[in-house]
Design a protein around this motif. Sequence first.
Motif, PDB file in Angstrom:
ATOM      1  N   ALA A  72       0.849  -1.189   0.000  1.00 57.88           N
ATOM      2  CA  ALA A  72       0.000   0.000   0.000  1.00 57.88           C
ATOM      3  C   ALA A  72       0.883   1.236   0.000  1.00 57.88           C
ATOM      4  N   LEU A  73       0.537   2.175  -0.846  1.00 54.69           N
ATOM      5  CA  LEU A  73       1.278   3.427  -0.909  1.00 54.69           C
ATOM      6  C   LEU A  73       0.679   4.400   0.086  1.00 54.69           C
ATOM      7  N   VAL A  74       1.529   5.126   0.818  1.00 55.35           N
ATOM      8  CA  VAL A  74       1.039   6.064   1.828  1.00 55.35           C
ATOM      9  C   VAL A  74       1.687   7.427   1.620  1.00 55.35           C
ATOM     10  N   PRO A  75       0.901   8.499   1.645  1.00 59.37           N
ATOM     11  CA  PRO A  75       1.460   9.853   1.583  1.00 59.37           C
ATOM     12  C   PRO A  75       2.279  10.133   2.839  1.00 59.37           C
ATOM     13  N   PRO A  76       3.166  11.119   2.807  1.00 59.77           N
ATOM     14  CA  PRO A  76       4.061  11.361   3.949  1.00 59.77           C
ATOM     15  C   PRO A  76       3.346  11.801   5.218  1.00 59.77           C
ATOM     16  N   GLY A  77       2.170  12.434   5.079  1.00 60.37           N
ATOM     17  CA  GLY A  77       1.474  12.935   6.258  1.00 60.37           C
ATOM     18  C   GLY A  77       0.341  12.065   6.741  1.00 60.37           C
ATOM     19  N   LEU A  78       0.221  10.848   6.218  1.00 63.05           N
ATOM     20  CA  LEU A  78      -0.846   9.959   6.662  1.00 63.05           C
ATOM     21  C   LEU A  78      -0.562   9.517   8.104  1.00 63.05           C
ATOM     22  N   PRO A  79      -1.541   9.613   9.008  1.00 63.24           N
ATOM     23  CA  PRO A  79      -1.301   9.187  10.396  1.00 63.24           C
ATOM     24  C   PRO A  79      -0.782   7.757  10.472  1.00 63.24           C
ATOM     25  N   LEU A  80       0.270   7.548  11.216  1.00 60.02           N
ATOM     26  CA  LEU A  80       0.919   6.241  11.302  1.00 60.02           C
ATOM     27  C   LEU A  80      -0.018   5.187  11.883  1.00 60.02           C
ATOM     28  N   LEU A  88       4.509  -0.942   3.371  1.00 61.08           N
ATOM     29  CA  LEU A  88       3.977   0.391   3.086  1.00 61.08           C
ATOM     30  C   LEU A  88       4.992   1.141   2.222  1.00 61.08           C
ATOM     31  N   VAL A  89       4.585   1.526   1.047  1.00 60.83           N
ATOM     32  CA  VAL A  89       5.457   2.205   0.095  1.00 60.83           C
ATOM     33  C   VAL A  89       5.326   3.705   0.293  1.00 60.83           C
ATOM     34  N   GLN A  90       6.430   4.368   0.538  1.00 61.34           N
ATOM     35  CA  GLN A  90       6.417   5.813   0.743  1.00 61.34           C
ATOM     36  C   GLN A  90       6.331   6.544  -0.593  1.00 61.34           C
ATOM     37  N   ASP A  91       5.628   7.659  -0.576  1.00 57.99           N
ATOM     38  CA  ASP A  91       5.509   8.503  -1.764  1.00 57.99           C
ATOM     39  C   ASP A  91       6.815   9.265  -1.956  1.00 57.99           C
ATOM     40  N   ARG A  92       7.537   8.955  -3.032  1.00 58.83           N
ATOM     41  CA  ARG A  92       8.812   9.604  -3.312  1.00 58.83           C
ATOM     42  C   ARG A  92       8.736  10.345  -4.641  1.00 58.83           C
ATOM     43  N   ALA A  93       9.374  11.517  -4.702  1.00 57.17           N
ATOM     44  CA  ALA A  93       9.343  12.323  -5.923  1.00 57.17           C
ATOM     45  C   ALA A  93       9.950  11.577  -7.098  1.00 57.17           C
ATOM     46  N   GLU A  94      10.922  10.712  -6.825  1.00 53.35           N
ATOM     47  CA  GLU A  94      11.608  10.019  -7.910  1.00 53.35           C
ATOM     48  C   GLU A  94      10.900   8.736  -8.350  1.00 53.35           C
ATOM     49  N   SER A  95       9.797   8.402  -7.713  1.00 50.26           N
ATOM     50  CA  SER A  95       9.050   7.200  -8.114  1.00 50.26           C
ATOM     51  C   SER A  95       8.540   7.347  -9.541  1.00 50.26           C
ATOM     52  N   THR A  96       8.724   6.306 -10.338  1.00 48.23           N
ATOM     53  CA  THR A  96       8.273   6.345 -11.730  1.00 48.23           C
ATOM     54  C   THR A  96       6.840   5.806 -11.825  1.00 48.23           C
ATOM     55  N   PRO A  97       6.128   6.139 -12.891  1.00 48.72           N
ATOM     56  CA  PRO A  97       4.785   5.565 -13.078  1.00 48.72           C
ATOM     57  C   PRO A  97       4.798   4.042 -13.056  1.00 48.72           C
ATOM     58  N   HIS A  98       5.863   3.433 -13.599  1.00 54.05           N
ATOM     59  CA  HIS A  98       5.959   1.973 -13.597  1.00 54.05           C
ATOM     60  C   HIS A  98       6.042   1.445 -12.167  1.00 54.05           C
TER      61      HIS A  98
END
Length: 233
Positions: A95-103, A113-123
């Motif tokens: 599951a992908l989670v935004p950085p501010g989602l309550p833990l 839990l996959v962190q939302d990273r700027a360098e993440s590609t669409p793939h």
Amino acid sequence: MTSRDAILGRVRRALADVRQDDTPPVPERPGRYPQYDEAIDRSYLREHGHRSVEETVDLLAENLADYRALVHRCTEEELPGTLTRLLAERGSRSALVPPGLPLSWLAGAGLPLVQDRAESTPHELDQVDSVVTGCAVAIAETGTIVLDGSPDQGRRRVTLVPDHHICVVRVPGQVVSSVPQGLERLDPARPLTWISGPSATSDIELDRVEGVHGPRTLEVVLVSGQPKAEVVS
């Protein structure tokens, strides 16, 4: 008569009782005609009908379901268990989670839990089974969830690429009755995403296809109760 003539004819008839206006535009505001703007009543309704808070939330749930979103209700204490159950029923392996989602929301999910990273590609995002976010506001009359890129919602593409989106809406704090009321809460400078049900489109034969422009499945969790403060160790 052409279609153009028909449309212009309707406009002329609609404006037949509007007083003539020869006022030139305001120099510092091109295209602005003060008297014309004053001549036409623009006092639109801010909402249709008068509803209690409970009725507004019920209308939101009804319209979300009408758009084929899956709607769930729970309390603040039940939220972690509800999210864990929904992910398990979906068979999600990540599951992908935004950085501010309550833990605490996904503390017992038991999956990566996959962190939302700027360098993440669409793939890379396409390999994630689900994404869990909060929301900015939910509009009852249209069954619309609005995201604005806040820390608990993440960037726009994290809710467009994964095939399964779980969106948490706080009741009644984030629920409004109408679009005008929703706009009052939103910052137009932010990246707004308006979601009315799962992504869907239809071809010329009206065959509905879901998941073309975003998640194939949208689940909305309506959470009642006050959020507890997160404790960061």
